[in-house]
Design a protein around this motif. Structure first.
Motif, PDB file in Angstrom:
ATOM      1  N   SER A   1       0.806  -1.222   0.000  1.00 37.04           N
ATOM      2  CA  SER A   1       0.000   0.000   0.000  1.00 37.04           C
ATOM      3  C   SER A   1       0.838   1.270   0.000  1.00 37.04           C
ATOM      4  N   ARG A   2       2.128   1.136  -0.146  1.00 30.68           N
ATOM      5  CA  ARG A   2       3.013   2.305  -0.145  1.00 30.68           C
ATOM      6  C   ARG A   2       3.581   2.513  -1.549  1.00 30.68           C
ATOM      7  N   GLY A   3       3.237   3.581  -2.189  1.00 32.44           N
ATOM      8  CA  GLY A   3       3.772   3.887  -3.511  1.00 32.44           C
ATOM      9  C   GLY A   3       3.006   3.175  -4.618  1.00 32.44           C
ATOM     10  N   ASP A   4       3.434   3.449  -5.845  1.00 24.31           N
ATOM     11  CA  ASP A   4       2.788   2.865  -7.025  1.00 24.31           C
ATOM     12  C   ASP A   4       3.246   1.427  -7.225  1.00 24.31           C
ATOM     13  N   LEU A   5       2.359   0.609  -7.805  1.00 20.11           N
ATOM     14  CA  LEU A   5       2.658  -0.794  -8.054  1.00 20.11           C
ATOM     15  C   LEU A   5       2.573  -1.087  -9.546  1.00 20.11           C
ATOM     16  N   THR A   6       3.053  -2.262  -9.919  1.00 24.69           N
ATOM     17  CA  THR A   6       3.067  -2.672 -11.320  1.00 24.69           C
ATOM     18  C   THR A   6       2.213  -3.916 -11.502  1.00 24.69           C
ATOM     19  N   SER A   7       1.320  -3.877 -12.462  1.00 22.26           N
ATOM     20  CA  SER A   7       0.511  -5.042 -12.820  1.00 22.26           C
ATOM     21  C   SER A   7       1.059  -5.639 -14.108  1.00 22.26           C
ATOM     22  N   LEU A   8       1.299  -6.937 -14.099  1.00 23.77           N
ATOM     23  CA  LEU A   8       1.784  -7.644 -15.277  1.00 23.77           C
ATOM     24  C   LEU A   8       0.639  -8.443 -15.881  1.00 23.77           C
ATOM     25  N   VAL A   9       0.391  -8.210 -17.157  1.00 24.44           N
ATOM     26  CA  VAL A   9      -0.665  -8.929 -17.877  1.00 24.44           C
ATOM     27  C   VAL A   9       0.005  -9.830 -18.899  1.00 24.44           C
ATOM     28  N   ASP A  10      -0.178 -11.131 -18.761  1.00 25.67           N
ATOM     29  CA  ASP A  10       0.444 -12.119 -19.638  1.00 25.67           C
ATOM     30  C   ASP A  10      -0.608 -12.734 -20.557  1.00 25.67           C
ATOM     31  N   ILE A  11      -0.390 -12.637 -21.858  1.00 28.53           N
ATOM     32  CA  ILE A  11      -1.245 -13.271 -22.861  1.00 28.53           C
ATOM     33  C   ILE A  11      -0.508 -14.496 -23.384  1.00 28.53           C
ATOM     34  N   ARG A  12      -0.945 -15.690 -22.961  1.00 24.87           N
ATOM     35  CA  ARG A  12      -0.265 -16.913 -23.391  1.00 24.87           C
ATOM     36  C   ARG A  12      -0.494 -17.163 -24.880  1.00 24.87           C
ATOM     37  N   ILE A  13       0.563 -17.624 -25.543  1.00 28.11           N
ATOM     38  CA  ILE A  13       0.497 -17.856 -26.986  1.00 28.11           C
ATOM     39  C   ILE A  13       1.158 -19.205 -27.298  1.00 28.11           C
ATOM     40  N   THR A  14       0.963 -19.641 -28.533  1.00 25.59           N
ATOM     41  CA  THR A  14       1.642 -20.838 -29.035  1.00 25.59           C
ATOM     42  C   THR A  14       2.898 -20.396 -29.786  1.00 25.59           C
ATOM     43  N   PRO A  15       3.866 -21.298 -29.982  1.00 27.57           N
ATOM     44  CA  PRO A  15       5.094 -20.894 -30.676  1.00 27.57           C
ATOM     45  C   PRO A  15       4.869 -20.384 -32.091  1.00 27.57           C
ATOM     46  N   ASP A  16       3.789 -20.836 -32.757  1.00 30.93           N
ATOM     47  CA  ASP A  16       3.541 -20.406 -34.135  1.00 30.93           C
ATOM     48  C   ASP A  16       2.550 -19.255 -34.220  1.00 30.93           C
ATOM     49  N   ALA A  17       2.273 -18.587 -33.113  1.00 30.85           N
ATOM     50  CA  ALA A  17       1.326 -17.467 -33.113  1.00 30.85           C
ATOM     51  C   ALA A  17       1.944 -16.247 -33.776  1.00 30.85           C
ATOM     52  N   PRO A  18       1.099 -15.383 -34.413  1.00 32.79           N
ATOM     53  CA  PRO A  18       1.612 -14.139 -35.019  1.00 32.79           C
ATOM     54  C   PRO A  18       1.977 -13.122 -33.947  1.00 32.79           C
ATOM     55  N   ILE A  19       3.181 -13.201 -33.448  1.00 35.18           N
ATOM     56  CA  ILE A  19       3.594 -12.401 -32.294  1.00 35.18           C
ATOM     57  C   ILE A  19       3.510 -10.902 -32.574  1.00 35.18           C
ATOM     58  N   LYS A  20       4.036 -10.476 -33.732  1.00 37.56           N
ATOM     59  CA  LYS A  20       4.040  -9.047 -34.052  1.00 37.56           C
ATOM     60  C   LYS A  20       2.623  -8.498 -34.159  1.00 37.56           C
ATOM     61  N   LYS A  21       1.720  -9.290 -34.724  1.00 40.52           N
ATOM     62  CA  LYS A  21       0.347  -8.836 -34.874  1.00 40.52           C
ATOM     63  C   LYS A  21      -0.332  -8.704 -33.509  1.00 40.52           C
ATOM     64  N   ILE A  22      -0.082  -9.680 -32.622  1.00 38.40           N
ATOM     65  CA  ILE A  22      -0.680  -9.616 -31.287  1.00 38.40           C
ATOM     66  C   ILE A  22      -0.143  -8.406 -30.517  1.00 38.40           C
ATOM     67  N   GLU A  23       1.165  -8.151 -30.635  1.00 38.05           N
ATOM     68  CA  GLU A  23       1.733  -6.976 -29.966  1.00 38.05           C
ATOM     69  C   GLU A  23       1.125  -5.693 -30.517  1.00 38.05           C
ATOM     70  N   SER A  24       0.889  -5.654 -31.829  1.00 41.47           N
ATOM     71  CA  SER A  24       0.275  -4.472 -32.434  1.00 41.47           C
ATOM     72  C   SER A  24      -1.146  -4.262 -31.911  1.00 41.47           C
ATOM     73  N   ILE A  25      -1.893  -5.353 -31.760  1.00 42.48           N
ATOM     74  CA  ILE A  25      -3.260  -5.248 -31.224  1.00 42.48           C
ATOM     75  C   ILE A  25      -3.231  -4.749 -29.785  1.00 42.48           C
ATOM     76  N   MET A  26      -2.300  -5.245 -28.982  1.00 45.17           N
ATOM     77  CA  MET A  26      -2.204  -4.819 -27.591  1.00 45.17           C
ATOM     78  C   MET A  26      -1.831  -3.343 -27.479  1.00 45.17           C
ATOM     79  N   LYS A  27      -0.972  -2.875 -28.378  1.00 41.72           N
ATOM     80  CA  LYS A  27      -0.623  -1.451 -28.381  1.00 41.72           C
ATOM     81  C   LYS A  27      -1.826  -0.590 -28.746  1.00 41.72           C
ATOM     82  N   GLU A  28      -2.638  -1.082 -29.688  1.00 40.01           N
ATOM     83  CA  GLU A  28      -3.849  -0.341 -30.062  1.00 40.01           C
ATOM     84  C   GLU A  28      -4.820  -0.254 -28.881  1.00 40.01           C
ATOM     85  N   VAL A  29      -4.931  -1.350 -28.118  1.00 38.71           N
ATOM     86  CA  VAL A  29      -5.792  -1.336 -26.927  1.00 38.71           C
ATOM     87  C   VAL A  29      -5.272  -0.322 -25.919  1.00 38.71           C
ATOM     88  N   ASN A  30      -3.960  -0.260 -25.731  1.00 37.46           N
ATOM     89  CA  ASN A  30      -3.378   0.709 -24.800  1.00 37.46           C
ATOM     90  C   ASN A  30      -3.688   2.138 -25.218  1.00 37.46           C
TER      91      ASN A  30
END
Length: 325
Positions: free
Chosen positions: A206-235
């Motif tokens: 409860s002292r100071g700011d905290l960090t939340s980590l959000v992990d999106i599990r993927i498969t090895p053949d997932a379109p990583i760049k596309k998923i990162e682009s979608i997450m940036k758009e959501v941000n």
């Protein structure tokens, strides 16, 4: 002749308890009326003292409550955010400590009075330095250690009532801070009593700011760049909507999780006490956007073996495709 007459008169005055003359004379040597009178007097005195100390305890606790309740009302009028106001939390902590100490003081003086009425020389026992005192000292080591540890916890303001903490693996909110124990209520509602001497590390969330980590599990053949682009758009879409979020969320990229699965991780800095809500909100937004884009995510964690460590000399760099976590 006179001795025989005296013995016969004495025997006539004796109360017959048993068939044994020696026991009868021994029992009749006591002044039973005086003993009964003293016993009745002591019982009445003990009952009177118990009632008196009970009234003192009730009145004292009521006064402490009203004093701190009055201060709490003032803090509520001044504070803009009651949930995170440090003055209000400090007020609750001091109230909890004073109430705890007051109970111990009342209990001590009640026991002292009862023992004094029974004729036990309490002062002599306390001042004595014999085996009994040594035994009491050894038995009170843990108690003294609890009080000393609790004193430093309070004096250094390591925790306050109402704060989110982790103590000895217990995650919850501080319910009370006493001379001997600290009470932490976990998320399930369980009230945990932790002896102060056993507290080694306190993680105050409860002292100071905290960090939340959000992990999106993927498969090895997932379109990583596309998923990162979608997450940036959501941000970008959620920017400025949530006052609890500080700054812009960061996309860390692909990481290995502790269970061996792959995930794209986002780091969000937020105000203390809001990390769980922020994490759930962004996780839902990420998943919704990814599913809308037609990208399938694994239904369960898929273990992926991390790249083996290079056997080449340390001077030769060996690139790995993913970060490890």
């Amino acid at each position: 002749m006179q001795l025989a007459t005296l013995l016969s008169q004495t025997s006539a005055n004796l109360i017959q308890y048993t068939n044994n003359t020696f026991i009868n004379r021994y029992l009749n040597s006591f002044n039973w009326n005086q003993i009964l009178t003293d016993l009745t007097s002591k019982l009445v005195t003990i009952v009177f003292l118990s009632v008196l100390f009970l009234i003192i305890a009730k009145v004292g606790k009521s006064i402490i409550y009203h004093v701190f309740h009055h201060r709490d009302v003032k803090q509520q009028k001044k504070a803009t955010n009651l949930a995170t106001d440090p003055g209000r939390k400090r007020n609750k902590t001091i109230y909890s400590l004073l109430e705890n100490a007051y109970n111990y003081i009342i209990l001590f003086f009640w026991l002292y009075s009862i023992l004094s009425v029974m004729g036990i020389p309490v002062g002599t026992l306390i001042a004595g330095a014999g085996i009994f005192s040594l035994a009491i000292g050894l038995g009170a080591q843990g108690f003294v250690s609890d009080i000393v540890s609790g004193f430093f916890i309070l004096s250094e303001r390591q925790i306050e009532v109402g704060e989110h903490v982790k103590i000895n693996g217990i995650d919850g909110f501080v319910a009370a801070v006493g001379l001997r124990t600290t009470q932490v209520r976990s998320g399930t509602g369980t009230l945990n009593f932790i002896p102060n001497r056993n507290i080694s590390i306190i993680s105050n969330l409860s002292r100071g700011d905290l960090t939340s980590l959000v992990d999106i599990r993927i498969t090895p053949d997932a379109p990583i760049k596309k998923i990162e682009s979608i997450m940036k758009e959501v941000n970008q879409e959620k920017a400025g909507q949530d006052k609890a979020v500080i700054g812009e969320p960061l996309i860390f990229g692909t990481v290995y999780l502790s269970d061996g699965s792959l995930a794209i991780e986002s780091c969000i800095t937020c105000k203390s006490g809001t990390e769980d809500d922020v994490q759930a909100d962004y996780l839902q937004a990420y998943l919704t956007a990814i599913q809308t884009a037609g990208i399938e995510l694994p239904l369960s964690p898929q273990t992926v073996q991390p790249p083996k460590k290079p056997t080449t000399p340390a001077s030769t760099p060996a690139a790995t495709p993913f970060k490890t976590k």
